[in-house]
Design a protein around this motif. Structure first.
Motif, short mmCIF file in Angstrom:
data_model
loop_
_atom_site.label_atom_id
_atom_site.label_comp_id
_atom_site.label_asym_id
_atom_site.label_seq_id
_atom_site.Cartn_x
_atom_site.Cartn_y
_atom_site.Cartn_z
N ARG A 76 0.80 -1.22 0.00
CA ARG A 76 0.00 0.00 0.00
C ARG A 76 0.84 1.28 0.00
O ARG A 76 0.31 2.36 -0.25
CB ARG A 76 -0.94 0.01 1.21
N LYS A 77 2.13 1.18 0.25
CA LYS A 77 2.97 2.38 0.25
C LYS A 77 2.99 3.05 -1.11
O LYS A 77 3.16 4.27 -1.20
CB LYS A 77 4.39 2.02 0.70
N ASP A 78 2.84 2.24 -2.18
CA ASP A 78 2.88 2.84 -3.52
C ASP A 78 1.80 2.31 -4.44
O ASP A 78 1.84 2.55 -5.65
CB ASP A 78 4.26 2.62 -4.15
N ASN A 79 0.82 1.61 -3.90
CA ASN A 79 -0.25 1.07 -4.75
C ASN A 79 -1.56 1.11 -3.97
O ASN A 79 -1.78 0.32 -3.07
CB ASN A 79 0.07 -0.36 -5.16
N ASP A 80 -2.43 2.06 -4.35
CA ASP A 80 -3.73 2.15 -3.68
C ASP A 80 -4.86 1.67 -4.58
O ASP A 80 -6.04 1.82 -4.24
CB ASP A 80 -4.00 3.58 -3.21
N ALA A 81 -4.51 1.07 -5.72
CA ALA A 81 -5.54 0.63 -6.66
C ALA A 81 -5.82 -0.87 -6.59
O ALA A 81 -6.95 -1.30 -6.83
CB ALA A 81 -5.15 1.01 -8.08
N ILE A 82 -4.81 -1.68 -6.29
CA ILE A 82 -5.00 -3.12 -6.26
C ILE A 82 -6.04 -3.51 -5.21
O ILE A 82 -6.06 -2.95 -4.10
CB ILE A 82 -3.66 -3.84 -6.00
N GLN A 83 -6.92 -4.43 -5.57
CA GLN A 83 -7.97 -4.89 -4.65
C GLN A 83 -7.45 -6.07 -3.83
O GLN A 83 -7.18 -7.14 -4.38
CB GLN A 83 -9.22 -5.28 -5.44
N ILE A 84 -7.28 -5.86 -2.54
CA ILE A 84 -6.73 -6.89 -1.65
C ILE A 84 -7.86 -7.63 -0.96
O ILE A 84 -8.67 -7.02 -0.26
CB ILE A 84 -5.78 -6.27 -0.60
N VAL A 85 -7.90 -8.94 -1.16
CA VAL A 85 -8.87 -9.80 -0.49
C VAL A 85 -8.10 -10.72 0.44
O VAL A 85 -7.31 -11.55 -0.01
CB VAL A 85 -9.70 -10.62 -1.50
N PHE A 86 -8.28 -10.55 1.74
CA PHE A 86 -7.60 -11.41 2.70
C PHE A 86 -8.32 -12.75 2.82
O PHE A 86 -9.56 -12.81 2.82
CB PHE A 86 -7.57 -10.75 4.09
N ILE A 87 -7.54 -13.81 2.92
CA ILE A 87 -8.07 -15.15 3.15
C ILE A 87 -7.48 -15.65 4.46
O ILE A 87 -6.26 -15.65 4.64
CB ILE A 87 -7.69 -16.10 2.00
N THR A 88 -8.34 -16.03 5.39
CA THR A 88 -7.86 -16.39 6.72
C THR A 88 -8.75 -17.42 7.38
O THR A 88 -9.92 -17.56 7.04
CB THR A 88 -7.79 -15.12 7.62
N GLY A 89 -8.17 -18.13 8.31
CA GLY A 89 -8.94 -19.08 9.10
C GLY A 89 -9.40 -18.49 10.41
O GLY A 89 -10.08 -19.15 11.20
N TYR A 90 -9.06 -17.22 10.66
CA TYR A 90 -9.40 -16.57 11.92
C TYR A 90 -10.03 -15.22 11.67
O TYR A 90 -9.68 -14.52 10.73
CB TYR A 90 -8.14 -16.39 12.78
N SER A 91 -10.94 -14.83 12.55
CA SER A 91 -11.60 -13.53 12.41
C SER A 91 -10.87 -12.44 13.18
O SER A 91 -11.25 -11.27 13.11
CB SER A 91 -13.06 -13.63 12.93
N ASP A 92 -9.80 -12.79 13.89
CA ASP A 92 -9.11 -11.83 14.74
C ASP A 92 -8.41 -10.72 13.95
O ASP A 92 -8.06 -9.69 14.51
CB ASP A 92 -8.05 -12.54 15.59
N TYR A 93 -8.19 -10.94 12.67
CA TYR A 93 -7.39 -10.00 11.89
C TYR A 93 -8.22 -8.92 11.20
O TYR A 93 -7.66 -8.06 10.53
CB TYR A 93 -6.61 -10.76 10.81
N ILE A 94 -9.53 -8.97 11.31
CA ILE A 94 -10.37 -8.07 10.52
C ILE A 94 -10.05 -6.61 10.77
O ILE A 94 -10.03 -5.79 9.84
CB ILE A 94 -11.86 -8.38 10.79
N SER A 95 -9.75 -6.25 12.02
CA SER A 95 -9.45 -4.84 12.31
C SER A 95 -8.20 -4.37 11.59
O SER A 95 -8.04 -3.17 11.31
CB SER A 95 -9.27 -4.65 13.82
N GLU A 96 -7.28 -5.29 11.25
CA GLU A 96 -6.06 -4.92 10.55
C GLU A 96 -6.36 -4.38 9.15
O GLU A 96 -5.57 -3.64 8.57
CB GLU A 96 -5.13 -6.13 10.43
N GLY A 97 -7.51 -4.76 8.61
CA GLY A 97 -7.84 -4.38 7.25
C GLY A 97 -8.02 -2.89 7.05
O GLY A 97 -7.85 -2.38 5.93
N TYR A 98 -8.38 -2.17 8.12
CA TYR A 98 -8.53 -0.71 8.00
C TYR A 98 -7.25 -0.07 7.47
O TYR A 98 -7.28 0.82 6.64
CB TYR A 98 -8.86 -0.10 9.36
#
Length: 232
Positions: A76-98
């Motif tokens: 994200r430091k130099d690319n704000d256009a790519i669509q990032i979809v996280f894949i995870t086995g845990y819901s604990d990381y959702i806040s990191e997505g902000y």
């Protein structure tokens, strides 16, 4: 449409499974895709240094030395256009997505219907990112891609649009709002904020990923969070 999609996951079976689902989605939707698979964050970043034109990244969070969130922050430091979809086995990381403006989260095991839905929405968002607004200011026409707008605020008869460069135009905030889409949220009478740029929301302010703080009117906290959830 043609899309370049990267899959980054340290589990070989998961990589193969996701790749098959992506190709099936593209065939059913009438799209053509170039799919590249990577077994680690380090491997992706090495190739990304030479090829920075990926449209969608399907990214596992729990990987080896470098996890997916850390990699996304670097991206994200130099690319704000790519669509990032996280894949995870845990819901604990959702806040990191902000912090990295994640487009969506998919929980393992990934369901075919859900992945197809998310990919379709990501493709729509990529198409919207091509939209630009044009403003007359200081005797010239300024072109601003909508996705680059972080926020806008008003003072008197002028609105300042904060994008790659700040642009001040004579117009109402309401007229600007009509030109924008569901990525944008009206914050009281004085501001409009790009929901994809939000890093943190408190009861008193919205903090953007670039560090800007936008005061949050009393009672608006729940509305902002609902808007973020509905957008995703």
């Amino acid at each position: 449409m043609n899309y370049k999609i990267a899959i980054c996951d340290d589990d070989k079976a998961d990589r193969q499974y996701i790749e098959a689902l992506v190709e099936k989605w593209a065939k059913n939707a009438g799209h053509s895709v170039q799919v590249a698979v990577f077994e680690s964050a380090e491997s992706f970043l090495f190739h990304y240094a030479a090829e920075q034109d990926y449209d969608i990244l399907l990214l596992d969070i729990e990987m080896g030395e470098m996890d997916g969130v850390t990699m996304a922050k670097m991206l994200r430091k130099d690319n704000d256009a790519i669509q990032i979809v996280f894949i995870t086995g845990y819901s604990d990381y959702i806040s990191e997505g902000y912090e990295v403006a994640a487009f969506h989260y998919l929980m393992k095991p990934v369901k075919e219907e859900k992945l197809a839905e998310v990919l379709a929405r990501a493709a729509e968002k990529l198409a919207r990112n091509e939209k630009c607004l044009y403003f007359e200011t200081a005797g010239e026409t300024v072109r601003i891609p909508v996705y680059q707008i972080r926020y806008a605020d008003v003072m008197g008869n002028y609105v300042t649009i904060h994008a790659a460069e700040d642009v001040k135009v004579k117009m109402t905030l309401g007229n600007l709002e009509k030109e924008l889409d569901e990525r944008f949220f009206r914050v009281g009478r004085s501001s409009i904020v790009n929901l994809t740029q939000i890093a943190r929301v408190t009861k008193t302010e919205i903090r953007l990923s670039g560090g800007e703080a936008i005061p949050l009117p009393k009672g608006a906290y729940e509305a902002v969070n609902r808007a973020i959830i509905n957008m995703r």
